[in-house]
Design a protein around this motif. Structure first.
Motif, short mmCIF file in Angstrom:
data_model
loop_
_atom_site.label_atom_id
_atom_site.label_comp_id
_atom_site.label_asym_id
_atom_site.label_seq_id
_atom_site.Cartn_x
_atom_site.Cartn_y
_atom_site.Cartn_z
N MET A 1 7.87 17.61 -18.24
CA MET A 1 6.67 17.19 -17.52
C MET A 1 6.94 16.97 -16.03
N GLU A 2 8.22 17.01 -15.64
CA GLU A 2 8.56 16.76 -14.24
C GLU A 2 8.00 17.81 -13.29
N ASN A 3 7.64 19.00 -13.79
CA ASN A 3 7.07 20.03 -12.93
C ASN A 3 5.55 20.02 -12.95
N HIS A 4 4.97 19.05 -13.61
CA HIS A 4 3.52 18.98 -13.72
C HIS A 4 2.91 18.33 -12.47
N THR A 5 1.59 18.40 -12.40
CA THR A 5 0.86 17.76 -11.31
C THR A 5 -0.07 16.70 -11.89
N ALA A 6 -0.55 15.81 -11.02
CA ALA A 6 -1.39 14.71 -11.48
C ALA A 6 -2.52 14.47 -10.49
N SER A 7 -3.56 13.79 -10.96
CA SER A 7 -4.66 13.35 -10.10
C SER A 7 -5.07 11.94 -10.51
N TYR A 8 -5.45 11.16 -9.51
CA TYR A 8 -5.96 9.80 -9.74
C TYR A 8 -7.21 9.64 -8.88
N ILE A 9 -8.29 9.19 -9.50
CA ILE A 9 -9.55 8.99 -8.79
C ILE A 9 -10.10 7.63 -9.17
N ALA A 10 -10.19 6.71 -8.21
CA ALA A 10 -10.83 5.41 -8.42
C ALA A 10 -12.21 5.46 -7.79
N MET A 11 -13.24 5.16 -8.58
CA MET A 11 -14.62 5.36 -8.15
C MET A 11 -15.43 4.07 -8.35
N PRO A 12 -16.09 3.59 -7.30
CA PRO A 12 -16.93 2.40 -7.45
C PRO A 12 -18.24 2.75 -8.13
N ALA A 13 -18.60 1.98 -9.13
CA ALA A 13 -19.88 2.21 -9.81
C ALA A 13 -21.03 1.86 -8.87
N ALA A 14 -22.10 2.62 -8.97
CA ALA A 14 -23.32 2.27 -8.25
C ALA A 14 -23.85 0.94 -8.78
N GLU A 15 -24.62 0.25 -7.95
CA GLU A 15 -25.12 -1.06 -8.33
C GLU A 15 -25.90 -0.99 -9.64
N GLY A 16 -25.50 -1.84 -10.58
CA GLY A 16 -26.18 -1.91 -11.86
C GLY A 16 -25.82 -0.80 -12.84
N GLN A 17 -24.86 0.06 -12.47
CA GLN A 17 -24.55 1.23 -13.30
C GLN A 17 -23.15 1.18 -13.92
N THR A 18 -22.49 0.03 -13.87
CA THR A 18 -21.12 -0.04 -14.38
C THR A 18 -21.04 0.33 -15.85
N GLU A 19 -21.90 -0.24 -16.66
CA GLU A 19 -21.86 0.03 -18.10
C GLU A 19 -22.17 1.50 -18.39
N ALA A 20 -23.17 2.04 -17.71
CA ALA A 20 -23.54 3.44 -17.93
C ALA A 20 -22.42 4.37 -17.49
N PHE A 21 -21.77 4.06 -16.39
CA PHE A 21 -20.66 4.89 -15.90
C PHE A 21 -19.49 4.83 -16.88
N ALA A 22 -19.19 3.64 -17.39
CA ALA A 22 -18.11 3.50 -18.36
C ALA A 22 -18.41 4.30 -19.63
N GLU A 23 -19.64 4.26 -20.09
CA GLU A 23 -20.02 5.03 -21.28
C GLU A 23 -19.91 6.53 -21.01
N PHE A 24 -20.28 6.95 -19.82
CA PHE A 24 -20.17 8.37 -19.46
C PHE A 24 -18.72 8.82 -19.53
N LEU A 25 -17.80 8.05 -18.93
CA LEU A 25 -16.40 8.45 -18.93
C LEU A 25 -15.80 8.42 -20.34
N ALA A 26 -16.13 7.40 -21.11
CA ALA A 26 -15.62 7.34 -22.48
C ALA A 26 -16.09 8.54 -23.29
N GLY A 27 -17.32 8.96 -23.05
CA GLY A 27 -17.86 10.11 -23.76
C GLY A 27 -17.28 11.44 -23.32
N ALA A 28 -16.60 11.45 -22.18
CA ALA A 28 -16.03 12.70 -21.67
C ALA A 28 -14.74 13.09 -22.38
N ALA A 29 -14.06 12.13 -22.99
CA ALA A 29 -12.75 12.41 -23.59
C ALA A 29 -12.78 13.55 -24.60
N PRO A 30 -13.73 13.58 -25.55
CA PRO A 30 -13.74 14.69 -26.51
C PRO A 30 -13.93 16.05 -25.84
#
Length: 214
Positions: A1-30
């Motif tokens: 894995m030492e020759n692999h690449t990586a990405s990290y993205i930290a994203m602020p949720a829009a106001e009032g959208q934290t739960e919806a954003f979390a559900e969106f990301l959790a649903g993306a895994a499959p």
């Protein structure tokens, strides 16, 4: 894995959208599992109103495929509603790409509940030495930290580095920060890390809950 690449993205949720954003990301895994064979690892993360993605790719081609894939397209489509700053300022502007220097290979991934990301800036002229220390740390973590389920040292550019690791629970994180690698980094930080241990390492520790994993 030492020759692999990586990405990290930290994203602020829009106001009032934290739960919806979390559900969106959790649903993306499959979708990532089913459509992105070159995405070796993928984590959806949350710390209060900040959502994040950390992923590792087999190569640059796999990273390009990820960012042109179904999950990225869906995030682009929904970013104006879910992400403070939308796609350009809330997602793209926060992408940190890196090369993988060293790892502890993943074990028991689906038992992990918590993750840590730490960005490190090398002291002037000390980039190669910090890279060497982080590269050597992977085997130490593998040999001495059974509660660290995955660990990666990353190089963003000549002077900027990061560490990403996951744990089954907070006791694993505590054991990691009391372990040999943390002790070595603490000892060398005044020389190698801009800001030293307190301002250059501890101040840049970001802890997350893990929402979903590939």
């Amino acid at each position: 894995m030492e020759n692999h690449t990586a990405s990290y993205i930290a994203m602020p949720a829009a106001e009032g959208q934290t739960e919806a954003f979390a559900e969106f990301l959790a649903g993306a895994a499959p979708i990532v599992r089913e459509t992105e064979p070159g995405t070796v690892l993928w984590f959806a993360l949350q710390a209060d109103d900040t959502l994040a993605i950390f992923d590792i790719f087999a190569d640059e081609e796999a990273r390009d495929a990820h960012f042109s894939g179904a999950v990225a397209a869906a995030l682009n489509q929904n970013a104006d509603a879910l992400v403070d700053g939308g796609w350009d300022d809330g997602v793209v502007a926060n992408i940190n790409n890196s090369d993988v220097l060293s790892v502890k290979a993943p074990v028991n991934l689906y038992t992990a509940t918590t993750a840590t990301y730490i960005k490190l800036e090398a002291a002037p002229g000390k980039g190669p030495e910090l890279a060497a220390l982080l590269t050597a740390a992977g085997p130490i973590v593998a040999d001495t930290e059974p509660k660290t389920l995955f660990w990666a040292a990353l190089q963003i550019d000549e002077n900027n580095f990061a560490i990403f690791d996951i744990f089954a629970d907070n006791s694993g994180r505590e054991a990691h920060f009391a372990g040999q690698v943390a002790g070595l980094l603490n000892e060398k930080a005044p020389e190698l890390v801009s800001g030293g241990w307190d301002d250059g390492v501890l101040a840049n520790v970001h802890n997350f809950d893990i929402l979903a994993t590939k």
